[in-house]
Motif scaffolding. Sequence first.
Motif, PDB file in Angstrom:
ATOM      1  N   PHE A 108     -21.680  19.156   8.886  1.00 39.37           N
ATOM      2  CA  PHE A 108     -20.246  18.957   8.862  1.00 39.37           C
ATOM      3  C   PHE A 108     -19.758  17.519   9.155  1.00 39.37           C
ATOM      4  CE2 PHE A 108     -21.200  23.097  10.303  1.00 39.37           C
ATOM      5  CZ  PHE A 108     -20.222  23.961   9.698  1.00 39.37           C
ATOM      6  N   LEU A 109     -19.153  16.798   8.336  1.00 37.73           N
ATOM      7  CA  LEU A 109     -18.510  15.283   8.756  1.00 37.73           C
ATOM      8  C   LEU A 109     -17.187  15.467   8.969  1.00 37.73           C
ATOM      9  CD1 LEU A 109     -20.311  13.639   5.839  1.00 37.73           C
ATOM     10  CD2 LEU A 109     -21.065  14.092   7.871  1.00 37.73           C
ATOM     11  N   PRO A 110     -16.995  15.311  10.286  1.00 35.20           N
ATOM     12  CA  PRO A 110     -15.435  15.816  10.843  1.00 35.20           C
ATOM     13  C   PRO A 110     -14.596  14.413  11.025  1.00 35.20           C
ATOM     14  CG  PRO A 110     -17.073  15.949  12.800  1.00 35.20           C
ATOM     15  CD  PRO A 110     -18.009  15.542  11.503  1.00 35.20           C
ATOM     16  N   GLY A 111     -15.356  13.248  10.836  1.00 36.67           N
ATOM     17  CA  GLY A 111     -14.561  12.147  11.228  1.00 36.67           C
ATOM     18  C   GLY A 111     -13.386  11.933  10.358  1.00 36.67           C
ATOM     19  N   ALA A 120     -16.785  23.384  11.752  1.00 36.84           N
ATOM     20  CA  ALA A 120     -17.767  23.101  12.422  1.00 36.84           C
ATOM     21  C   ALA A 120     -17.540  24.132  13.928  1.00 36.84           C
ATOM     22  CB  ALA A 120     -17.865  21.785  12.821  1.00 36.84           C
ATOM     23  N   GLN A 121     -16.372  23.761  14.334  1.00 35.85           N
ATOM     24  CA  GLN A 121     -16.314  24.678  15.760  1.00 35.85           C
ATOM     25  C   GLN A 121     -16.385  26.074  15.359  1.00 35.85           C
ATOM     26  OE1 GLN A 121     -12.197  23.256  16.562  1.00 35.85           O
ATOM     27  NE2 GLN A 121     -13.092  21.446  17.733  1.00 35.85           N
ATOM     28  N   ALA A 125     -21.210  24.600  15.310  1.00 33.73           N
ATOM     29  CA  ALA A 125     -22.301  23.358  15.217  1.00 33.73           C
ATOM     30  C   ALA A 125     -22.396  22.389  16.369  1.00 33.73           C
ATOM     31  CB  ALA A 125     -21.705  23.000  13.923  1.00 33.73           C
ATOM     32  N   SER A 126     -23.235  21.785  16.375  1.00 34.22           N
ATOM     33  CA  SER A 126     -23.545  20.954  17.543  1.00 34.22           C
ATOM     34  C   SER A 126     -23.687  19.512  16.787  1.00 34.22           C
ATOM     35  CB  SER A 126     -24.653  21.087  18.365  1.00 34.22           C
ATOM     36  OG  SER A 126     -25.915  21.061  17.632  1.00 34.22           O
ATOM     37  N   PHE A 137     -22.259  16.879  12.438  1.00 36.02           N
ATOM     38  CA  PHE A 137     -22.693  18.219  13.108  1.00 36.02           C
ATOM     39  C   PHE A 137     -23.352  18.964  12.261  1.00 36.02           C
ATOM     40  CE2 PHE A 137     -19.194  16.218  15.580  1.00 36.02           C
ATOM     41  CZ  PHE A 137     -19.307  17.109  16.929  1.00 36.02           C
ATOM     42  N   ALA A 138     -24.020  19.815  12.896  1.00 39.27           N
ATOM     43  CA  ALA A 138     -25.107  20.738  12.131  1.00 39.27           C
ATOM     44  C   ALA A 138     -25.122  22.080  12.862  1.00 39.27           C
ATOM     45  CB  ALA A 138     -26.533  20.066  11.989  1.00 39.27           C
TER      46      ALA A 138
END
Length: 508
Positions: A108-111, A120-121, A125-126, A137-138
């Motif tokens: 995941f790319l949350p930026g 991701a949440q 994912a961490s 995150f993965a």
Amino acid sequence: MAEIQRLDEIPRHWAASQPGQLALVDTTGSHDWKDLEATCERITRLLGKHGVRRGDRVVVVAENGALLVALLFALSRARAWIVNVNARLSAREIDAIREHSGARCVLFLPGNSPAAQAHAQRLGASRINNSPWGELFATAADASVAAEGESDVAALVYTTGTTGNPKGVMLTHGNVLFIAGAAVNLRSLSPVDRIFGVLPMSHVYGLSSVCMGSMLGGACIHVEPRFTPEAMDVALTRDRVTMCQGVPAMYTKYLEYLDIHQRVFSAPALRAIYCGGSPLAASVKAAVEARFGLVLHNGYGLTEAAPTVAQTLFEAPRTDCSVGPALPGVELRVVRDGVDCATNEVGELWVRGPNVMKGYYRDAAATREALRPGGWLATGDLARIAADGATFIEGRLKELIIRSGFNVFPVEVEGVLNSHPQVSQSAVVGRPVEGNEEVVAYVELVPGGTIDAAALLAYAASSLAPYKRPAEIVVMDKLPAAASGKVLKGQLREMARASVAPPPAPAG
């Protein structure tokens, strides 16, 4: 340029030949080829530590950004299969792709994407990386997943099938690089070009033609996570992009923006504009060309062809809405009842060339249906080829709706609506609007059902990506049907075009 065999060789080549030249620009800053290559190497090592192996399928949930580009190259370098999905898909849609692909993990790319952060949440994912390019995150690597054997597959691009189940199109490095090379040659791309990179890289048009085509040509991509007229205006005026690729609706929205704000069009460096992904109306082409002072080049493709099949030529501009001749190296046939059609006769378009997919992942039956003897891909689209070789797309054999360049299959939307306890059955059709299509749903309730259209729209929104959601839901006493009980979608399609719901069926 030495012959490129794999996607991940592109940044290595340009980092060696022009390390200080800009490769990517986004909200995190400007990144040259040396930085891109170093970031690719770092992420490749990080993926290995996280358990990503050769032949693993890795789902990426993101929106466009420089870090996404670096991650795509890193996954290629790790010999994993890229399964890039738009973060704006619903949880149901992403989970279906994750399950079908047998993903080793999900990244995941949350930026620049609140939607990616929410996914991701939800999936626990961490964070495994934080850099000036952004956070990564993965989910934990799934030890039960088997890696694929030796393969030339670069990406698994998902398109919903006519059964409503996800279909993974296996595109090889050769497929994608053929389209990237065609983009370089047909558009004369070079390191002096700046590209407006707004088309989603989760969509094959954005992946192969815009991203990989621009990178292969050494051009700089100004990456945008999603389209807004304001962002396009900045790209054209301040950033001085030289080339735009988009869907017709994007150009229409930008013209509306100019009119609302009483802006004079200004794009001092722009040299070429292209569109594809959905039908181009003559009125849209004329309006865009009048304002831009450039020819709006049209093209046609499909995911299974990586995607481009035909493209109008820069040196041979057209005044009609043809999608142009076949790409060099690609063959076209128009077929009806197993026989090739005559010039200007309408039939199903078949394609053969280095861009045709390897097949559908884990779906041999669908692969056999699409890939015909002799290496031909049956597109399911109706077309005719004029005497001069220009291709005209006339419609679709199947009921595919193309909304803002994205594929919407009615059966998927119907499945969501039919899952509501007050819905007996539904039928979804496309309604043409200028330069685009809308999704319209007709719904029959169970006896005693009281839910209204607004509530059904809200219900559908919880399970469908925005572009798949109906623009209108019409609740009817009964759907028109044949004696067999089959819903008469032809009638509904006509009524959708007229924006008039049919009268209630007579009692009894």
